[in-house]
Write an enzyme that holds these catalytic residues in place. Structure first.
Site, PDB file in Angstrom:
ATOM      1  N   HIS A  40       0.815  -1.216   0.000  1.00  0.00           N
ATOM      2  CA  HIS A  40       0.000   0.000   0.000  1.00  0.00           C
ATOM      3  C   HIS A  40       0.847   1.263   0.000  1.00  0.00           C
ATOM      4  O   HIS A  40       0.395   2.318  -0.421  1.00  0.00           O
ATOM      5  CB  HIS A  40      -1.031  -0.056   1.122  1.00  0.00           C
ATOM      6  CG  HIS A  40      -2.106  -1.034   0.789  1.00  0.00           C
ATOM      7  ND1 HIS A  40      -2.097  -2.326   1.256  1.00  0.00           N
ATOM      8  CD2 HIS A  40      -3.164  -0.929  -0.051  1.00  0.00           C
ATOM      9  CE1 HIS A  40      -3.130  -2.966   0.740  1.00  0.00           C
ATOM     10  NE2 HIS A  40      -3.799  -2.151  -0.045  1.00  0.00           N
ATOM     11  N   GLU A  78     -11.229 -10.622  -4.955  1.00  0.00           N
ATOM     12  CA  GLU A  78      -9.787 -10.570  -4.725  1.00  0.00           C
ATOM     13  C   GLU A  78      -9.293 -11.730  -3.868  1.00  0.00           C
ATOM     14  O   GLU A  78      -8.156 -11.737  -3.420  1.00  0.00           O
ATOM     15  CB  GLU A  78      -9.380  -9.222  -4.111  1.00  0.00           C
ATOM     16  CG  GLU A  78     -10.167  -8.808  -2.890  1.00  0.00           C
ATOM     17  CD  GLU A  78      -9.776  -7.425  -2.367  1.00  0.00           C
ATOM     18  OE1 GLU A  78      -8.743  -6.879  -2.767  1.00  0.00           O
ATOM     19  OE2 GLU A  78     -10.536  -6.893  -1.526  1.00  0.00           O
ATOM     20  N   ASP A  97      -4.511  -8.301  -4.479  1.00  0.00           N
ATOM     21  CA  ASP A  97      -4.675  -9.346  -3.479  1.00  0.00           C
ATOM     22  C   ASP A  97      -4.860 -10.712  -4.114  1.00  0.00           C
ATOM     23  O   ASP A  97      -4.344 -11.708  -3.622  1.00  0.00           O
ATOM     24  CB  ASP A  97      -5.864  -9.027  -2.564  1.00  0.00           C
ATOM     25  CG  ASP A  97      -5.457  -8.087  -1.453  1.00  0.00           C
ATOM     26  OD1 ASP A  97      -4.432  -8.350  -0.808  1.00  0.00           O
ATOM     27  OD2 ASP A  97      -6.137  -7.063  -1.247  1.00  0.00           O
ATOM     28  N   ARG A 141       2.352  -9.784  -0.900  1.00  0.00           N
ATOM     29  CA  ARG A 141       2.539  -8.677  -1.849  1.00  0.00           C
ATOM     30  C   ARG A 141       3.510  -7.618  -1.350  1.00  0.00           C
ATOM     31  O   ARG A 141       3.941  -6.759  -2.104  1.00  0.00           O
ATOM     32  CB  ARG A 141       1.171  -8.048  -2.198  1.00  0.00           C
ATOM     33  CG  ARG A 141       0.504  -7.387  -1.032  1.00  0.00           C
ATOM     34  CD  ARG A 141      -0.967  -7.053  -1.324  1.00  0.00           C
ATOM     35  NE  ARG A 141      -1.160  -5.703  -1.808  1.00  0.00           N
ATOM     36  CZ  ARG A 141      -2.344  -5.130  -1.982  1.00  0.00           C
ATOM     37  NH1 ARG A 141      -3.459  -5.809  -1.721  1.00  0.00           N
ATOM     38  NH2 ARG A 141      -2.448  -3.909  -2.429  1.00  0.00           N
ATOM     39  N   CYS A 187      -9.569  -3.397 -10.874  1.00  0.00           N
ATOM     40  CA  CYS A 187      -9.000  -2.197 -10.267  1.00  0.00           C
ATOM     41  C   CYS A 187      -7.644  -2.452  -9.626  1.00  0.00           C
ATOM     42  O   CYS A 187      -7.110  -1.595  -8.934  1.00  0.00           O
ATOM     43  CB  CYS A 187      -9.969  -1.601  -9.249  1.00  0.00           C
ATOM     44  SG  CYS A 187     -10.312  -2.702  -7.864  1.00  0.00           S
TER      45      CYS A 187
HETATM   46  C1  PEP Z   1      -6.529  -5.146  -5.001  1.00  0.00           C
HETATM   47  O1  PEP Z   1      -6.350  -5.948  -4.080  1.00  0.00           O
HETATM   48  O2  PEP Z   1      -6.257  -5.397  -6.193  1.00  0.00           O
HETATM   49  C2  PEP Z   1      -7.070  -3.803  -4.727  1.00  0.00           C
HETATM   50  C3  PEP Z   1      -7.375  -2.984  -5.702  1.00  0.00           C
HETATM   51  O3  PEP Z   1      -7.195  -3.422  -3.438  1.00  0.00           O
HETATM   52  P1  PEP Z   1      -5.972  -2.980  -2.505  1.00  0.00           P
HETATM   53  O4  PEP Z   1      -4.756  -2.801  -3.375  1.00  0.00           O
HETATM   54  O5  PEP Z   1      -6.371  -1.723  -1.822  1.00  0.00           O
HETATM   55  O6  PEP Z   1      -5.832  -4.132  -1.579  1.00  0.00           O
HETATM   56 MG    MG Z   2      -7.217  -5.625  -2.136  1.00  0.00          MG
END
Ligand code: PEP
Ligand code: MG
Length: 587
Positions: A191, A433, A457, A467, A504
């Site tokens: 993040h 996810e 995820d 990740r 996304c």
């Molecule tokens: C994802 O997991 O792809 C996502 C868009 O959410 P985040 O990156 O905030 O976990």
């Molecule tokens: Mg996510």
């Protein structure tokens, strides 16, 4: 000149001056200072000791009141150690003799003392080891804490080098002051990396040991396009990168013309291109970049930058600002995705052993119902101001989706009773996810209005690769056939159920994946705002048959390497300007 390879997580290239951020969780790197700075370092050390002694005094007094004199003795003992010249004098000497920072000298001397105690067979000495470490952390917190607040006071443009940064630390960077960053640790879709995207600054993570080598004031090139950090670049390398920066600036300007063009393929198929945001202020950027609206609003970032849980009103102000800034374009709010690397661990009394598999996302919300309800109230109230959608993160079971929807409907009833306006028909969707959500997509599709595939995820859970962990970063890739197969299934299930499906995750904004995503049937993508023009350019350069051919070919590969190489090759053919010709060897 020293070249380090890391993981590119936010694009762009910056040439700047280093500011090293220390971190009390790691070994403090040995860093020298100029002769003229030596006494200032000694003074910093004295201040840190004085502040630690004061801190210990208030702890001692509190312990005496709450727990009694015996318990308070421990703090008195620690104070005594800090007053003991046998401990502090060697630190001053080390700063002066070796011309090193106060951080390093303190850390090294505390370590020496702890090791000396540890070697003692007498148990009364042996038990002092923990006290020494405790004191070391206290003094370093003073020294490094000061360093971190230094960041907020930076006056010139800086490139931050740190062992690791939390998402909230990165989120507190001033735009226009911190121009880029590089960290020893971190993974492709951590993040912190996502925050770099939001700030629009180049970032490279997982560099390994960059903090051992970089010093304040060093010249550095952060190449967020290729994942390279160049310390002390030579003249020729600087010239080459300056030319590249200029080329990319002109390329960016050429993309700006696309802002008002539709995002459709050469054969006229429309691809809805939305923006991912973390803060309400970015909503306007999405429109400025030519996005259709917000496809993912990571609402938890408001928690990450606050020192308290935001109230309903504080949340409402932000959500309403986003909806209003979008001027009639849709805003897709994702409910709190706290947990894992976001927020809860650093504040938890007992950190989880395995937080990515722990109490995160929708699970956290469902176990903290008053908080969840406050958020839903704020979101629903904002939905009265413009088109909004609500999406739940990390759904793994049907029960979670049903419970979350039940709470939402319950909150709707409350608002209705109170006569507060909201959109009764607000579409409700879920992130896909987790492997379980992807495998069961056909069932989930019957119970929600839309899907958004979160590959960040999904990849980590399908491949069992954290990740955020740089040690396994080479295994973390959405190009793995297992991930792609699951995604195809999700798209198929959504299409059969006639609900919208979007993607996304970070790959949605990676032009190497654009043709593949269209080829497997996606007609909606949500990407970081800065990536909108480039993705639009790719969409407008291809046709559906070409994308489907590419997807079929990719489907015949059984290795992620083959897939990744093929995708890169194809994207380079479509849009060669986006790939560079710089010469510095990185391997
Ligand atoms: C994802 O997991 O792809 C996502 C868009 O959410 P985040 O990156 O905030 O976990
Ligand atoms: Mg996510």
């Amino acid at each position: 000149m020293e070249v380090y390879k890391g993981i590119p997580v936010s694009p762009g290239v910056v040439i700047g001056r280093v500011v090293v951020l220390g971190d009390s969780r790691v070994r403090v790197p040995r860093r020298q200072v100029k002769a003229t700075q030596v006494e200032a370092e000694v003074a910093r050390f004295e201040e840190a000791v004085a502040a630690s002694v004061a801190e210990l005094e208030s702890l001692r007094q509190k312990a005496e009141t709450d727990l009694g004199g015996e318990a308070a003795k421990i703090f008195a003992f620690h104070q005594g150690m800090l007053h003991d010249r046998a401990l502090t004098e060697p630190i001053r000497e080390r700063i002066r003799n070796e011309r090193v920072t106060a951080d390093y000298a303190s850390s090294a001397e505390f370590r020496r003392l702890a090791e000396w105690f540890a070697r003692m067979s007498d148990s009364s000495f042996f038990t002092k080891v923990d006290d020494v470490w405790d004191l070391e952390r206290r003094v370093l917190r003073q020294l490094l804490g000061e360093q971190r607040t230094r960041l907020s006071k930076l006056e010139r443009e800086a490139v931050v080098i740190a062992h690791d940064l939390t998402p909230s630390e990165a989120a507190s960077f001033e735009r226009g002051t911190v121009m880029a960053f590089a960290t020893d640790a971190g993974g492709r879709t951590s993040h912190t990396a996502i925050v770099a995207h939001a700030l629009g600054i180049p970032a490279v993570v997982g560099v390994g040991s960059i903090t051992d080598h970089a010093r304040d004031g060093d010249t550095v090139i952060i190449d967020g396009d290729r994942g390279v950090v160049i310390l002390h670049p030579d003249e020729e390398t600087i010239r080459e990168h300056e030319a590249y920066i200029e080329r990319m600036r002109l390329f960016g300007l050429s993309l700006a013309d696309l802002r008002d063009e539709t995002c459709e393929t050469r054969d006229g198929v429309h691809v809805a291109l939305y923006g991912n945001i973390e803060f309400a202020s970015e909503a306007a950027t999405v429109l400025a970049q030519g996005g259709l609206g917000v496809g993912l609003y990571r609402t938890e970032f408001l928690w990450l930058i606050s020192d308290h849980e935001p109230s309903e009103e504080e949340q409402y102000t932000q959500y309403a600002a986003a909806v209003e800034a979008l001027r009639g374009k849709v805003c897709t709010f994702r409910t709190l995705d706290l947990g894992a690397d976001k927020y809860t661990q650093s504040r938890a009394e007992e950190p989880e052993r395995n937080p990515f598999l722990g109490l995160r996302s929708i699970r956290y919300s469902l176990q903290n119902l008053p908080m969840f309800r406050r958020q839903l109230r704020a979101l629903l109230r904002a939905s009265a101001l413009g088109p909004s959608r609500i999406m739940f993160p990390l759904i793994t079971t049907a029960m979670e989706l049903r419970q979350a929807k039940m709470v939402l409907h319950d909150v709707m009833e409350d608002l209705e009773d109170e006569g507060l306006a909201f959109d009764r028909d607000v579409p409700v969707g879920m992130m896909v996810e987790s492997p379980s959500a992807a495998v069961m997509a056909a069932s989930f599709a019957k119970e929600c209005d839309f899907f958004s595939i979160g590959t960040n995820d999904l990849v980590q859970y399908v491949l069992a690769v954290d990740r955020t962990n740089e040690n396994v970063a080479s295994l973390y890739t959405a190009a793995h056939p297992a991930v792609l197969k699951l995604m195809k299934e999700v798209v198929r299930a959504a299409r059969r159920a006639q609900i919208e499906v979007s993607c996304c995750g970070e790959i949605a904004g990676d032009i190497e994946y654009t043709m593949l995503l269209i080829g497997i049937g996606l007609r909606s993508l949500s990407v970081s705002p800065g990536a909108i023009p480039l993705v639009k350019r790719v969409v407008r350069s291809v046709d559906i048959a070409q994308c489907e051919r590419l997807a079929r070919k990719v489907g015949s590969f059984d290795s992620e390497r083959q897939v990744a190489a093929f995708l890169r090759d194809q994207a380079r053919k479509i849009i060669p300007e986006a790939f560079d010709g710089r010469s510095v060897e990185t391997d």
